[in-house]
Design an enzyme around this catalytic site. Structure first.
Site: not given
Ligand code: MRU
Length: 375
Positions: A53-55, A90, A203, A244, A254-255
């Site tokens: 996960r994470g962009a 996603r 997370q 993201d 973002n999240k």
């Molecule tokens: O749903 P996730 O855990 O993939 O979400 C992650 C985030 O929102 C991060 O802040 C974002 O992807 C930036 S990662 C460098």
């Protein structure tokens, strides 16, 4: 970054030279389990179930996912089917499409027999680029931290609040929001991180706390609703989050919960920064609220909480009355007006259309060309 003192990337090529290794993030922080991806389906599943996960990391895994797919079927049809399956895994983080487009462009003109090798090469470059971008973000963010140190008493830490995990586990290495923090810590600057737990998947509590702990960075996990109180009491020097997707006018997706932190920061005069690697820029959209698709995830992520029992088992327990309706929006959008600055690999820039287009003219013109081609 480090796991048990050993430098580790979040994605790597396995010894066989073709399959891909990742860390199964659904088991952290309780178990460090490595997972081998050998097929397109493995890559799609790992992204959709958030084993990875994470962009930026989603982008890297998707890039290798295309390479794995092309080993099995290098036809145009195979390429198209793999592209679509990975893209659907996603919907919100634009890095996924960015990486797929880069790999697809690198293989399209190759003869089928050479496509997989070309895809592996491009995927490897995407990983190395990610690390270089994050290092540059780290250097620019470090300047901000150094300026804050000037106002502190000797030994008093710079207090930074972050949300979710924009650390090395969300990227190939270093992280985006965490890169300046790691660099400051490594230079002996006293930093302390307030880590939002980040319900529903936690997370922050599971991943950010894990990686900061492995690197020895002082931190404190807080419930998501604590940040405003800390800011009112002068306990946060600045906020830094990942993203993201950032639109052409600087809106930040973002999240879920990021927007509330930005509001609290604005009300309390606390600077709110966003670490933005250029593959997360989407010049094809402008109004983040209207134009970015927000992923909605399973109700079970809200109705349940998982963790380790005293005897070491990982279990999920239910925390709401049976049959209760829940909503689970994965992301929110913080309007550009609430963002103090975007920490990019090309420096810290304002969250507005002119500054973004000036700093990334190459990305802006490519987006216009792609839009025209699609018309
Ligand atoms: O749903 P996730 O855990 O993939 O979400 C992650 C985030 O929102 C991060 O802040 C974002 O992807 C930036 S990662 C460098």
């Amino acid at each position: 970054m480090k796991i048990e003192g050993r430098a580790t990337r979040s994605i790597w090529m396995e010894a066989d030279g073709w399959s891909v290794g990742i860390i199964d993030q659904t088991l952290l922080p309780h178990r460090v389990a490595r997972l081998r991806l050998a097929t397109l389906d493995d890559a799609v599943r790992a992204i959709a179930t958030m084993q990875t996960r994470g962009a930026p990391l989603i982008g890297a895994v998707a890039a290798y996912g295309l390479a794995l797919a092309l080993r099995a079927d290098a036809s145009d049809r195979g390429l198209g089917r793999a592209y679509d399956a990975l893209l659907a895994a996603r919907p919100t983080a634009i890095n996924l499409k960015w990486a797929l487009d880069r790999v697809a462009a690198a293989v399209r003109d190759a003869v089928p027999a050479e496509r997989a090798a070309a895809a592996y090469r491009r995927a490897g470059e995407i990983c190395d680029e990610d690390v270089a971008i994050n290092a540059a973000i780290g250097r620019h963010g470090l300047d901000l931290i150094e300026r804050l140190v000037a106002g502190k008493r000797p030994g008093e830490p710079v207090n930074i609040l972050t949300h979710c995990n924009a650390g090395w586990l969300a990227t190939v290495d270093l992280g985006t929001a965490t890169a300046p923090i790691y660099m400051a810590h490594d230079r002996g600057i006293a930093v302390h991180v307030w880590v939002d737990e980040t319900r529903p998947r936690n997370q922050g509590a599971s991943l950010t706390a894990f990686e900061l702990g492995q690197h020895g960075v002082p931190h404190t996990v807080i419930p998501d609703n604590t940040g405003g109180h800390l800011m009112q009491h002068g306990m946060v020097d600045f906020v830094i989050v990942g993203t993201d997707r950032v639109t052409a006018r600087g809106d930040v997706c973002n999240k879920i919960g990021t927007y509330l932190k930005a509001l609290a920061a604005h009300d309390n005069g606390v600077p709110f920064y966003v670490a933005l690697p250029s593959p997360t820029l989407d010049f094809t959209v402008s109004d983040g609220l209207a134009e970015i698709p927000i992923e909605q995830r399973a109700a079970a992520e809200v109705t349940g909480v998982s963790g380790r029992t005293a005897d070491g088992r990982i279990e999920t327990v239910t925390i709401v009355p049976g049959g209760t309706p829940v909503a689970n929006f994965g992301f929110d959008v913080t309007p550009a007006r609430l963002v103090s600055g975007l920490i990019t690999e090309r420096g810290i820039i304002a969250a507005d259309a002119r500054a973004l287009a000036d700093a990334f003219p190459d990305h802006a013109s490519r987006a216009v060309a792609t839009e025209r081609a699609a018309e």
